[in-house]
Enzyme design. Structure first.
Site, PDB file in Angstrom:
ATOM      1  N   HIS A 213      62.841  20.473  31.627  1.00 12.71           N
ATOM      2  CA  HIS A 213      63.229  19.881  33.034  1.00 12.71           C
ATOM      3  C   HIS A 213      63.609  21.129  33.971  1.00 12.71           C
ATOM      4  O   HIS A 213      63.747  22.244  33.824  1.00 12.71           O
ATOM      5  CB  HIS A 213      64.526  19.107  32.839  1.00 12.71           C
ATOM      6  CG  HIS A 213      66.095  19.965  32.770  1.00 12.71           C
ATOM      7  ND1 HIS A 213      66.857  19.337  31.846  1.00 12.71           N
ATOM      8  CD2 HIS A 213      66.267  20.929  33.133  1.00 12.71           C
ATOM      9  CE1 HIS A 213      67.928  19.981  31.763  1.00 12.71           C
ATOM     10  NE2 HIS A 213      67.405  21.338  32.643  1.00 12.71           N
TER      11      HIS A 213
ATOM     12  N   GLU B  82      64.228  15.050  34.198  1.00 11.62           N
ATOM     13  CA  GLU B  82      64.131  14.882  32.671  1.00 11.62           C
ATOM     14  C   GLU B  82      62.581  14.468  32.431  1.00 11.62           C
ATOM     15  O   GLU B  82      62.040  13.921  33.264  1.00 11.62           O
ATOM     16  CB  GLU B  82      65.178  13.875  32.383  1.00 11.62           C
ATOM     17  CG  GLU B  82      66.478  14.408  32.333  1.00 11.62           C
ATOM     18  CD  GLU B  82      67.107  15.747  31.632  1.00 11.62           C
ATOM     19  OE1 GLU B  82      65.867  16.626  31.290  1.00 11.62           O
ATOM     20  OE2 GLU B  82      68.100  15.796  31.227  1.00 11.62           O
TER      21      GLU B  82
ATOM     22  N   ASN C  65      64.051  21.158  27.317  1.00 12.61           N
ATOM     23  CA  ASN C  65      63.127  20.147  27.472  1.00 12.61           C
ATOM     24  C   ASN C  65      62.090  20.180  28.506  1.00 12.61           C
ATOM     25  O   ASN C  65      61.186  19.306  28.723  1.00 12.61           O
ATOM     26  CB  ASN C  65      63.620  18.707  27.294  1.00 12.61           C
ATOM     27  CG  ASN C  65      64.352  18.292  28.706  1.00 12.61           C
ATOM     28  OD1 ASN C  65      64.715  19.336  29.580  1.00 12.61           O
ATOM     29  ND2 ASN C  65      65.105  17.426  28.496  1.00 12.61           N
TER      30      ASN C  65
ATOM     31  N   ASP D  78      71.033  20.223  42.171  1.00 16.91           N
ATOM     32  CA  ASP D  78      71.604  19.152  41.664  1.00 16.91           C
ATOM     33  C   ASP D  78      73.235  19.362  41.136  1.00 16.91           C
ATOM     34  O   ASP D  78      73.891  20.297  41.563  1.00 16.91           O
ATOM     35  CB  ASP D  78      70.875  19.010  40.107  1.00 16.91           C
ATOM     36  CG  ASP D  78      70.891  20.564  39.424  1.00 16.91           C
ATOM     37  OD1 ASP D  78      71.540  21.334  39.661  1.00 16.91           O
ATOM     38  OD2 ASP D  78      70.084  20.275  38.384  1.00 16.91           O
TER      39      ASP D  78
END
Ligand code: GLP
Length: 245
Positions: free
Chosen positions: A136, A141, A134, A67
């Site tokens: 990811h 996400e 979280n 990413d």
């Protein structure tokens, strides 16, 4: 999915680095899928050490990163291109032409298309993964749906907060990123995810305990992968109540 519990974070990274090194030794022109973030740093330190000791040759290796932040130029100190150059590529004999981190500036749609083409060129032999607080992976996400292919992702508030430690203040953290999709990650022949620290407990709990797959914890998708390894340290294993059966 294989789960390895180690004595500490350092040992976790050593094992992940060894898995990557073994792939390169078995296949000198391997394609590596790489990750950024604090956790991955020590993995790269081990790979550099192996290279400096003459045990690893990157001359034919190619890489593609998970990413990149939208809006940060490759020479921005918090861009993932900058991270990769400084934490790994500048210290080993890799040909930079064979490294790919999607650009976060310019025509974003075009960059996404180029990233998708790059992924189609050649399969990833081993993909290194960290995990967000979280759950990811890459920058996929939690959401009601997950995306299969490379796309632009709106970053979660918790991700912006967690990653703000690398910036002068929270307002400087980009709000969007280009990321491989879940399918792109799942197509890698082998996955290795490293996690450490209290902040990751909630995300890791649903990854290593039970067989549920949640869109609200994208990392749980890797339970479906044929050759995935999750490496956590004792401290995290105890925190989430993971016991080897
Ligand atoms: C970023 C990256 C992820 C990485 C995560 C964890 O958000 N996009 O690929 O897994 O950070 O980072 P850290 O290891 O710093 O907790």
């Amino acid at each position: 999915m294989k789960i390895i519990v180690t004595e500490n974070y350092d040992r976790s990274c050593e094992i992940a680095a060894k898995m990557i090194a073994d792939v390169i030794r078995a296949k000198p022109d391997a394609r590596l899928g790489l990750a950024t973030g604090g956790t991955a740093e020590a993995v790269y330190t081990y790979l550099i050490k192996e290279y400096k000791e003459g045990n690893l040759d990157f001359s034919k290796v190619s890489t593609v990163n998970l990413d990149e932040y939208v809006g940060l130029s490759p020479d921005h100190p918090q861009s993932y291109r900058y991270y990769m150059d400084n934490k790994l590529f500048n210290h080993v004999n890799i040909d930079k032409k064979n490294t790919y981190v999607v650009s976060g500036i310019g025509d974003i749609e075009k960059n996404v298309a180029e990233f998708q083409r790059k992924l189609q060129e050649k399969p990833i032999d081993i993909q290194l993964l960290g995990i967000g607080v979280n759950g990811h992976i890459g920058f996929n996400e939690p959401n009601s749906v997950l995306k299969e292919k490379t796309h632009v992702e709106e970053l979660d508030e918790s991700t912006i907060r967690a990653n703000s430690r690398f910036f002068r203040n929270i307002d400087e953290v980009p709000r969007k990123a280009i990321t491989m999709g879940i399918g792109d990650i799942m197509r890698a022949k082998c996955l290795v995810l490293v996690a450490t620290g209290k902040a990751k407990a909630q995300a890791i709990r649903s990854l290593v305990i039970g067989d549920e797959i949640y869109c609200r914890n994208p990392s749980t998708m890797i339970k479906l992968h044929q050759n995935a390894t999750v490496i956590i340290d004792n401290e995290l294993a105890e925190l989430v109540g993971y016991k080897k059966d």
